[in-house]
Design an enzyme around this catalytic site. Structure first.
Site, PDB file in Angstrom:
ATOM      1  N   GLY A 117       0.809  -1.210   0.000  1.00  0.00           N
ATOM      2  CA  GLY A 117       0.000   0.000   0.000  1.00  0.00           C
ATOM      3  C   GLY A 117       0.842   1.260   0.000  1.00  0.00           C
ATOM      4  O   GLY A 117       0.402   2.309   0.476  1.00  0.00           O
ATOM      5  N   GLY A 118       2.053   1.163  -0.542  1.00  0.00           N
ATOM      6  CA  GLY A 118       2.897   2.344  -0.660  1.00  0.00           C
ATOM      7  C   GLY A 118       3.373   2.920   0.653  1.00  0.00           C
ATOM      8  O   GLY A 118       3.852   4.049   0.713  1.00  0.00           O
TER       9      GLY A 118
ATOM     10  N   SER B  85       4.699  -5.444  -2.761  1.00  0.00           N
ATOM     11  CA  SER B  85       4.749  -4.007  -3.047  1.00  0.00           C
ATOM     12  C   SER B  85       5.529  -3.298  -1.949  1.00  0.00           C
ATOM     13  O   SER B  85       6.676  -3.636  -1.684  1.00  0.00           O
ATOM     14  CB  SER B  85       3.329  -3.457  -3.227  1.00  0.00           C
ATOM     15  OG  SER B  85       3.343  -2.181  -3.797  1.00  0.00           O
TER      16      SER B  85
END
Length: 531
Positions: free
Chosen positions: A135-136, A228
């Site tokens: 989620g960055g 991610s």
């Protein structure tokens, strides 16, 4: 349907047991007298019966980082005096909902969830898989929903398929997790600020090492894995001296080995303080601590883009917790040397690019991103719309290669050159058998549905081959945690990485196979530019 998981499912469906010592290094603890009761040194926790496993949800590994504890290292929570029924997920950490932009969450969010196969719970020696969500580093949680009421990262199916204990963890995000400011430097015992989210992850691994034996896990067989930003954080833990000895294997899914420079992080902190009305305060940090999470999020809203630049609020080089950029630490051989697998998906940015993306838009992107005309000409020639069939496909290939696929080769090579422990590389190319799937390809995060066996959502009926791929991926991931060697029954052996061959495991429902070279010519081009 929230944030990351909601976008994964929308694209998919549019148009349609191990050995080793016990958790305390000695004999496994006796099975509890009460089924599903875990007795730790800091409280007793009653799990929920999932049929083949027990689920323990929302257990604090650190006290709420509120008030004076905001922007400080995590501290141990108070131990409960009575048995806790661990039946509910903790709130998400403060963030902006990706769909609506509205603030949500609670600072009292530092919790782990444990999923234990019933056999492992009794035996007390199962390998442990600790998952870090993406989620960055600004959105996401361990309770992401893949469909209303169905959690993507619910680890029961993965635990039952592998025989391993699965742990999912939440950590501070955005300005609450990564803020760097001289005022915080002055407060800290080691004179550095930022990386609170990383400290949370270290604290969660320390919780695992201390307590996982009570849940049937083996503290000496711990694998960290993440996707991610979760993969970025896995690499950051590989590079952090503070995490030494807390895990024996790691798996990076579509993540890099990057960190912000201190000056960049300081600039973000100064901008946040100014926008929050605290920049000129006599005590900037005291002023910021009076602001609510929603006010802090509104002061400098992070923009999250899979194909574009990284959002602000990221791990930063602080000299102690993170002594250098993770890739540089690895190249110097100063990292935590463990078995590592790393990989990427074939069309990482495919979900994010509009179907109406035009050649004119592509031209504007090339002009803005590559101001050097020689470099721009090289990029345009290698990624021409005529070569890929459309400007959209060319853009997807360019951004997927530059941001994910080619960096994964760079990281694999760096690891292979700097350690004797095995390194493995994969390339996920599967496109689900759904009507709209070819438009999106093997996009960012899609492999999570296979790892967590969540393909059958919203009336989608996965093919037998897709279910077989999911089961194989679970076995590969699970045996890497168990032995540091990924294996799957009736599937090809996943060979150790050889930089000269760039050998890797292709993950596709039409057939899993070893191959040499992933888009080699294109990655050689990016390597010539320093990627």
């Amino acid at each position: 349907m929230r944030a990351v998981a909601g976008f994964i499912v929308a694209a998919l469906l549019a148009g349609c047991g191990g050995g080793g010592s016990s958790g305390d290094g000695g004999a496994p603890p006796p099975p509890p007298a009460t089924p599903g009761l875990a007795r730790t040194g800091c409280g007793d926790f009653q799990g929920t019966d999932r049929g083949g496993s027990w689920a323990f949800l929302g257990m604090r590994y650190a006290a709420a980082p509120v008030g004076a504890r905001r922007w400080t290292s995590p501290v141990a929570p108070a131990c409960p005096a009575t048995t806790v029924v661990a039946g509910s997920f903790a709130p998400v950490c403060p963030q902006l909902d990706r769909a609506s932009g509205a603030p949500e969450g609670d600072e009292d969010c530092l919790a782990v969830n444990v999923f234990t196969p019933k056999g492992a719970f009794a035996a007390g020696r199962a390998p442990v898989m600790v998952f870090i969500h993406g989620g960055g580093n600004v959105i996401g949680s361990a309770r992401e929903e893949v469909a209303p009421g169905r959690v993507l990262y619910d680890g029961a199916a993965l635990a039952e398929a592998t025989g391993n204990v699965v742990v999912t963890v939440q950590y501070r995000l955005g300005p609450l997790g990564w803020l760097v400011h001289p005022g915080l430097d002055a407060e800290a015992p080691d004179a550095r600020s930022g990386n609170y989210g990383l400290e949370d992850l270290v604290a969660s691994l320390e919780w695992v090492r201390t307590n996982i034996g009570a849940f049937g896990g083996n503290r000496d067989r711990v694998m960290i894995f993440g996707e991610s930003a979760g993969g970025v954080n896995v690499c950051t833990l590989i590079a952090s001296p503070r995490a030494a000895g807390l895990f024996h294997a790691a798996l990076i899914q579509s993540g890099g080995c990057v960190a912000d420079a201190r000056q960049e992080a300081l600039a973000t902190g100064a901008e946040l303080a100014a926008n929050a009305g605290c920049g000129a305060a006599a005590d900037v940090i005291a002023c910021l601590r009076t602001r609510s999470p929603a006010e802090l999020l509104a002061a400098l809203p992070p923009e999250l883009s899979v194909s574009g630049a990284q959002a602000p609020y990221q791990p930063s080089v602080d000299g102690t917790l993170l002594p250098g950029v993770p890739l540089d630490v690895i190249r110097a051989g100063q990292h935590n040397r463990v078995a590592v697998a790393i990989g990427a998906n074939a069309d990482e940015t495919g979900q994010e690019v509009p179907l109406t993306f035009t050649e004119a838009q592509y031209g504007v992107f090339l002009e803005a991103t590559f101001p050097n005309p020689v470099v721009r000409a090289g990029v345009a020639g290698l990624y021409s719309p005529s070569s890929f069939g459309s400007a959209r496909r060319a853009y997807i290939a360019l951004t997927s290669d530059a941001k994910f696929i080619c960096p994964s080769r760079t990281i694999a090579r760096a690891l292979e050159a700097s350690q004797s422990e095995p390194v493995y590389r994969y390339f996920f190319t599967e496109v689900p058998d759904a009507p709209a799937s070819p438009a999106f390809g093997a996009f960012h995060g899609l492999e999570l549905l296979y790892v967590y066996a969540k393909l059958d959502v919203q009336n989608y009926n996965p093919t037998t081959a897709e279910r077989t791929l999911s089961a194989a991926m679970q076995q590969y991931w699970g045996t890497l945690a168990r032995d540091g060697v990924p294996l799957a029954s009736a599937q090809p052996a996943w060979g150790r990485y050889d930089a000269a061959r760039d050998n890797h495991l292709v993950l596709n429902a039409d057939g899993i196979a070893m191959a040499d070279g992933v888009i080699t010519q294109r990655c050689d081009f990016w390597q010539s530019l320093g990627l």
